[in-house]
Scaffold this motif. Structure first.
Motif, PDB file in Angstrom:
ATOM      1  N   THR A 217      -8.496 -29.419   7.897  1.00 15.40           N
ATOM      2  CA  THR A 217      -7.681 -28.706   8.895  1.00 15.40           C
ATOM      3  C   THR A 217      -8.529 -27.587   9.594  1.00 15.40           C
ATOM      4  N   VAL A 218      -8.328 -26.553  10.195  1.00 15.57           N
ATOM      5  CA  VAL A 218      -8.743 -25.311  10.792  1.00 15.57           C
ATOM      6  C   VAL A 218      -9.125 -24.530   9.754  1.00 15.57           C
ATOM      7  N   LEU A 219      -8.191 -24.294   8.654  1.00 15.62           N
ATOM      8  CA  LEU A 219      -8.498 -23.431   7.420  1.00 15.62           C
ATOM      9  C   LEU A 219      -9.717 -23.698   6.582  1.00 15.62           C
ATOM     10  N   ARG A 220      -9.987 -24.944   6.470  1.00 15.03           N
ATOM     11  CA  ARG A 220     -11.013 -25.707   5.619  1.00 15.03           C
ATOM     12  C   ARG A 220     -11.299 -25.621   4.307  1.00 15.03           C
ATOM     13  N   ARG A 221     -10.819 -24.300   3.754  1.00 11.61           N
ATOM     14  CA  ARG A 221     -10.954 -24.041   2.284  1.00 11.61           C
ATOM     15  C   ARG A 221      -9.632 -23.443   1.874  1.00 11.61           C
ATOM     16  N   VAL A 222      -9.194 -23.563   0.730  1.00  7.19           N
ATOM     17  CA  VAL A 222      -8.275 -23.047   0.020  1.00  7.19           C
ATOM     18  C   VAL A 222      -8.543 -22.478  -1.498  1.00  7.19           C
ATOM     19  N   HIS A 223      -8.926 -21.270  -1.522  1.00  6.33           N
ATOM     20  CA  HIS A 223      -9.702 -20.764  -2.686  1.00  6.33           C
ATOM     21  C   HIS A 223      -9.030 -20.865  -3.847  1.00  6.33           C
ATOM     22  N   GLY A 224      -7.437 -20.678  -3.570  1.00  2.94           N
ATOM     23  CA  GLY A 224      -6.671 -20.548  -4.722  1.00  2.94           C
ATOM     24  C   GLY A 224      -6.623 -21.921  -5.562  1.00  2.94           C
ATOM     25  N   LEU A 225      -6.988 -23.149  -4.862  1.00  7.49           N
ATOM     26  CA  LEU A 225      -6.727 -24.138  -5.576  1.00  7.49           C
ATOM     27  C   LEU A 225      -7.804 -24.594  -6.564  1.00  7.49           C
ATOM     28  N   VAL A 226      -9.069 -23.491  -6.349  1.00  6.49           N
ATOM     29  CA  VAL A 226     -10.223 -23.700  -7.286  1.00  6.49           C
ATOM     30  C   VAL A 226      -9.640 -23.246  -8.310  1.00  6.49           C
ATOM     31  N   VAL A 227      -8.785 -22.413  -8.584  1.00 10.12           N
ATOM     32  CA  VAL A 227      -8.314 -21.538  -9.820  1.00 10.12           C
ATOM     33  C   VAL A 227      -7.344 -22.617 -10.275  1.00 10.12           C
ATOM     34  N   VAL A 228      -6.629 -23.167  -9.476  1.00  2.56           N
ATOM     35  CA  VAL A 228      -5.702 -24.107 -10.110  1.00  2.56           C
ATOM     36  C   VAL A 228      -6.422 -25.431 -10.643  1.00  2.56           C
ATOM     37  N   ALA A 229      -7.499 -25.746 -10.167  1.00  5.63           N
ATOM     38  CA  ALA A 229      -8.470 -26.890 -10.823  1.00  5.63           C
ATOM     39  C   ALA A 229      -9.193 -26.417 -12.100  1.00  5.63           C
ATOM     40  N   ALA A 230      -9.309 -25.109 -12.169  1.00  2.00           N
ATOM     41  CA  ALA A 230      -9.936 -24.395 -13.574  1.00  2.00           C
ATOM     42  C   ALA A 230      -8.926 -24.717 -14.644  1.00  2.00           C
ATOM     43  N   ILE A 231      -7.646 -23.986 -14.385  1.00  2.00           N
ATOM     44  CA  ILE A 231      -6.495 -24.379 -15.155  1.00  2.00           C
ATOM     45  C   ILE A 231      -6.212 -25.706 -15.550  1.00  2.00           C
ATOM     46  N   GLY A 232      -6.127 -26.611 -14.579  1.00  3.66           N
ATOM     47  CA  GLY A 232      -5.897 -28.018 -14.900  1.00  3.66           C
ATOM     48  C   GLY A 232      -7.077 -28.800 -15.795  1.00  3.66           C
ATOM     49  N   ILE A 233      -8.416 -28.499 -15.618  1.00  6.47           N
ATOM     50  CA  ILE A 233      -9.308 -29.103 -16.427  1.00  6.47           C
ATOM     51  C   ILE A 233      -9.104 -28.491 -17.583  1.00  6.47           C
ATOM     52  N   ALA A 234      -9.163 -27.105 -17.905  1.00  5.09           N
ATOM     53  CA  ALA A 234      -8.849 -26.468 -19.283  1.00  5.09           C
ATOM     54  C   ALA A 234      -7.841 -27.036 -20.041  1.00  5.09           C
ATOM     55  N   LEU A 235      -6.803 -27.306 -19.342  1.00  8.38           N
ATOM     56  CA  LEU A 235      -5.519 -27.803 -20.277  1.00  8.38           C
ATOM     57  C   LEU A 235      -5.683 -29.286 -20.488  1.00  8.38           C
ATOM     58  N   LEU A 236      -6.297 -30.152 -19.628  1.00  6.27           N
ATOM     59  CA  LEU A 236      -6.493 -31.273 -20.103  1.00  6.27           C
ATOM     60  C   LEU A 236      -7.815 -31.692 -21.058  1.00  6.27           C
ATOM     61  N   ALA A 237      -8.808 -30.912 -20.937  1.00  7.86           N
ATOM     62  CA  ALA A 237      -9.908 -31.190 -21.757  1.00  7.86           C
ATOM     63  C   ALA A 237      -9.552 -30.301 -23.048  1.00  7.86           C
ATOM     64  N   GLY A 238      -8.842 -29.255 -22.883  1.00  8.31           N
ATOM     65  CA  GLY A 238      -8.645 -28.523 -24.399  1.00  8.31           C
ATOM     66  C   GLY A 238      -7.606 -29.235 -25.038  1.00  8.31           C
ATOM     67  N   ALA A 239      -6.885 -30.113 -24.514  1.00  8.66           N
ATOM     68  CA  ALA A 239      -5.611 -30.841 -25.138  1.00  8.66           C
ATOM     69  C   ALA A 239      -6.029 -32.003 -25.847  1.00  8.66           C
ATOM     70  N   GLU A 240      -7.123 -32.991 -24.979  1.00  8.03           N
ATOM     71  CA  GLU A 240      -7.491 -34.094 -25.314  1.00  8.03           C
ATOM     72  C   GLU A 240      -8.789 -34.204 -26.035  1.00  8.03           C
ATOM     73  N   ALA A 241      -9.554 -33.144 -26.047  1.00  7.08           N
ATOM     74  CA  ALA A 241     -11.033 -33.079 -26.534  1.00  7.08           C
ATOM     75  C   ALA A 241     -11.298 -31.871 -27.226  1.00  7.08           C
ATOM     76  N   TRP A 242     -11.056 -30.623 -26.920  1.00  6.56           N
ATOM     77  CA  TRP A 242     -11.505 -29.487 -27.631  1.00  6.56           C
ATOM     78  C   TRP A 242     -10.711 -29.286 -28.740  1.00  6.56           C
ATOM     79  N   THR A 243      -9.389 -29.645 -28.846  1.00  8.94           N
ATOM     80  CA  THR A 243      -8.598 -29.286 -30.282  1.00  8.94           C
ATOM     81  C   THR A 243      -7.932 -30.667 -30.358  1.00  8.94           C
ATOM     82  N   SER A 244      -8.549 -31.688 -30.162  1.00 10.34           N
ATOM     83  CA  SER A 244      -8.063 -33.299 -30.495  1.00 10.34           C
ATOM     84  C   SER A 244      -8.253 -33.210 -32.000  1.00 10.34           C
TER      85      SER A 244
END
Length: 847
Positions: A217-244
């Motif tokens: 799109t014309v907007l090109r970047r949505v910076h808030g989605l980077v924050v969402v990605a950081a939260i998502g990867i922290a929840l995924l890796a933290g649940a399945e690996a870091w505290t497994s």
């Protein structure tokens, strides 16, 4: 009209418009149009003429072109909006809020309210709804806000898009949490850990998918989605690996999987989602650190057998292998060099080396074994530092520097563990050469001190490769050669100290180590940095060696004497330019200090006590003050000797146990300072220091009621008077008050104070005789110093003799005598005036 507008006229001054002479000088104001400035002025005036012609050629009715309006007056500034403060408009509105802050605040508050409402709805009204209603509401609300987020993204509404995508992500997380709690779609059968991982994976997928679509799109970047990605990867890796529960296996697997995921996101989106890929890549580092922490946790709880045979420390090995892959991959696959910068590869190599070192050290198994293990690891790191390729060598160099600092501190501090346990003072009698040194407790075997010294040398040698300038590499190599034998000797000496030798043996061996270090320092005397390092090491050996000899006055005195001689020889034979002329003052001050220390300890061997030690130190200080001019090789060395000696003499007062002895110390020191001021024209101002010291000594004698100060004041006074007499013979212009005052004061004042108590005594007669002799010498030689000293002494004794007579006279006689004296003064004023004039000329002749 056109000719009148010409600004350029070679016959007219451009300033006052008067005529110019043939040399280009104005006949009125004297302006001279010659040089580069005149040529530039000519060009500018020609350009102004062309602009005027263009303005005249333009039609009068032409529409004004867009641009700034020029003022009517030549040189006036362009007309524009004036500042509000200048217009004086008090009704002007205040500055408004930035245009960005309003939508940001409103959208943020709206998003917060929506998410809070969703949470409240789920918590309060959720239980009263059926399964179909729950599912419909979840999908409808989330789809509605998702459609809104897509719409504002397409319309290039930056802040609205950022806000709505965050709202959508929050709603998705709430939806999944609600579905898990209500057992929708069978989610209730998941464990808590898996449910959290599902939320994280969904958020990560949403961030990647929406972010990839936004790039089209014309907007090109949505910076808030980077924050969402950081939260998502922290929840995924933290649940399945870091505290497994399957740690550290899951953690080890998460490192390559997360790295592959980050690389896939970056490659599949052609680098458009590099920020999101970077967030996922950061989780790789977190997983790796967690894996290292798991391995470190096993070190104190695992036996050596299980560590090596069962490989209980495999998490550290796995972490080392995973870190080594990005560092070594470009060597096997050259295409990856452009993907991984060199600094990233170096950091990875450093992490691999650290974890390998931790695995190599393993669990503790005893002080000696642990030391040998650490030594082996340090030597291997040094080998990598010296021979490996750049990517591995530089991290190894950083670790080797840390190892060098640590091993050096251990090598220097290990002897102190034995030395500081020795007595802090020596007894008054006996040499105590056979004292046995205390044994160390709880440390490694004594012979490992040599291993420590060897590791220090190996680490220092390995670092030579990384010194780029040839001069720095040469200086470091010379320092290694100069310090190497001393460090090795220190290791052998430490081995001996921990083997419980006698004090005499320990001091002799320590002296040999010091001699080796000092001898090697001479090999680098023309290189500042290696010489400075050698001197610092030598100073350490001197200080610790003296502390080692403290339990024995004989060893302390002998060591200090040898050191004083050594520093003196080095001072006399060293070049004046070494260490930019700083070495000579250092050696001179050290020689004085060592001589003073020897002076403190020798009296104890002659059955003296602390008072004798204080007097001996004062004597050394006085001798150093008197010899400073002859011994000083330059002004800096001379000043160092004088200041060191003065401080040592003042410190001698702290050694005395009796105030009368302190007065003797101050008398000796003050006399030496006064003698220096007398014998040296450039030190005459130091006479005030001598006066102060002698004055303090006199006060102490008066307070303590010393009855025979002449035993040491008269010899000192005789020496000062002799020095002053010699100075007056050599320097006819010297003032007798300055060069003889201290000696005469020391000779007369202490005895005069006692004679005033008993004027009719042998002391009183001798003081009176001394005063008369001084008065006669002053009159005969025309010296003001002896004249005033003798006159004041005689007058003081004469007045003291009148004391009993005055007490017995009637009061009227005293008053009458005063009145008669006043009358005589008034009557003989003129005669006395002439007499004063004659006396003044006589006194002026005194010097």
């Amino acid at each position: 009209m056109a000719d009148m507008s010409k600004l350029v006229d070679p016959h007219i001054c451009p300033d006052c418009r008067a005529s110019l002479d043939p040399t280009g000088t104005c006949t009125r104001c004297g302006l001279r149009l010659v040089g580069p400035a005149a040529a530039e002025l000519w060009q500018r005036m020609q350009q102004a003429d062309r602009l005027i012609e263009q303005l005249r050629a333009a039609p009068a009715t032409a529409a004004p072109t867009a641009g700034p309006v020029v003022g009517a007056v030549v040189g006036a500034p362009p007309v524009g909006p004036m500042p509000r403060a200048a217009t004086g408009d008090r009704t002007a509105p205040h500055r408004s809020l930035p245009s960005v802050s309003v939508p940001v605040v409103l959208l943020s508050l709206g998003a917060l309210c929506l998410l809070v409402a969703a949470v409240v709805f789920v918590a309060v009204a959720w239980s009263s709804l059926g399964l179909t209603a729950k599912t419909t509401i979840l999908l409808a609300v989330t789809a509605l806000f998702g459609a809104g987020a897509v719409a504002v993204t397409r319309r290039d509404l930056r802040f609205a898009a950022e806000t709505l995508w965050l709202v959508v992500s929050g709603l998705v997380a709430i939806d999944l949490g609600s579905a898990y709690g209500a057992d929708l779609l069978g989610l209730g059968r998941l464990s808590d850990r898996d449910a959290v991982a599902l939320v994280g994976a969904t958020l990560l997928g949403l961030a990647v998918g929406a972010g990839a679509w936004a790039t089209t799109t014309v907007l090109r970047r949505v910076h808030g989605l980077v924050v969402v990605a950081a939260i998502g990867i922290a929840l995924l890796a933290g649940a399945e690996a870091w505290t497994s529960d399957h740690n550290p296996t899951a953690v080890a697997l998460s490192v390559p999987l997360l790295a592959a995921l980050a690389l896939a996101i970056d490659r599949l989106t052609d680098g458009h989602l590099r920020s999101t890929a970077g967030v996922v890549g950061a989780s790789v580092l977190v997983s790796w650190l967690v894996l290292v922490g798991n391995g470190a946790d096993r070190m104190p709880t695992t036996s050596v057998r299980a560590w090596w045979l069962d490989l209980d420390g495999w998490p550290l090995l796995a972490a080392a292998l995973l870190a080594a892959l990005p560092a070594a991959l470009p060597l096997a696959v050259p295409r990856t060099r452009s993907v991984l910068p060199e600094w990233v590869r170096m950091v990875a190599a450093g992490g691999s080396l650290v974890t390998l070192a931790m695995f190599g050290v393993g669990p503790g198994s005893g002080a000696t074994a642990d030391l040998l293990t650490w030594a082996a690891v340090s030597v291997l790191l040094a080998a990598v530092c010296a021979t490996a390729p750049r990517v591995w060598a530089w991290p190894a160099a950083a670790l080797t520097v840390l190892a060098l600092v640590g091993w050096s501190a251990w090598a220097l501090g290990r002897p102190l563990a034995v030395i500081t346990r020795l007595p802090g003072t020596a007894t008054d009698e006996g040499a105590h050469l056979g004292i046995t040194l205390p044994a160390p407790t709880g440390g490694p075997a004594p012979w490992t001190a040599v291993v420590v010294a060897l590791v220090v040398g190996a680490a220092a040698a390995a670092l030579l490769r990384h010194l780029r300038p040839a001069a720095a590499r040469e200086a470091a190599g010379r320092a290694w050669i100069a310090l190497g034998p001393g460090v090795l000797a220190l290791g052998a000496t430490t081995w001996l100290l921990e083997s419980r030798p006698t004090l005499l043996t320990a001091v002799l061996v320590w002296g040999a180590t010091l001699a080796v270090t000092a001898a090697m320092a001479t090999t680098v005397r023309h290189h500042d940095a290696p010489l400075a390092a050698s001197l610092v090491f030598t100073a350490y050996l001197v200080a610790t060696g003296l502390r080692l000899a403290v339990p024995s006055h004989l060893l302390s005195a002998s060591s200090a004497t040898v050191l004083a001689l050594g520093f003196g020889v080095a001072y006399s034979r060293s070049g004046a330019a070494l260490l930019r002329t700083a070495l000579l003052p250092l050696l001179a001050g050290s020689a004085v200090l060592m001589a003073g220390l020897a002076g403190i300890h020798w009296p104890y061997l002659l059955h003296g006590r602390s008072d004798a030690a204080g007097l001996a130190l004062a004597g050394v200080a006085a001798a150093a003050l008197l010899l400073a001019r002859a011994a000083g090789r330059g002004e800096a060395s001379r000043v160092t000797i004088e200041v060191t000696a003065l401080l040592a003499g003042l410190g001698a007062t702290a050694l005395t146990s009796e105030p009368t002895t302190a007065a003797m110390v101050l008398t000796v020191l003050g006399s030496a300072v006064a003698a220096v001021a007398i014998l040296n024209v450039d030190r005459e101002e130091a006479s005030w220091i001598g006066v102060a010291l002698l004055g303090v000594a006199t006060v102490i004698r008066v307070i303590e009621d010393v009855r025979a100060p002449e035993l040491y004041t008269l010899p000192a006074a005789a020496a000062l008077i002799a020095a002053g007499w010699w100075r007056l013979q050599r320097d006819p212009g010297a003032a007798s008050m300055r060069v003889l005052g201290s000696g005469l004061t020391l000779a007369l004042v202490p005895s005069l104070l006692l004679a005033l108590d008993e004027p009719v005594s042998l002391r009183g007669a001798l003081v009176a005789a001394g005063g008369l002799v001084a008065l006669a010498v002053g009159i005969a030689r025309l010296w003001a110093g002896p004249f005033l000293a003798g006159a004041l002494t005689t007058a003081a004794l004469a007045v003291r003799h009148l004391g009993p007579v005055v007490d017995g006279l009637p009061r009227w006689i005293s008053l009458g005598s005063v009145g008669l004296l006043l009358l005589l003064v008034g009557v003989t004023w003129e005669q006395r005036r002439r007499d004063v004039t004659v006396a003044g000329r006589y006194l002026a002749a005194l010097r």
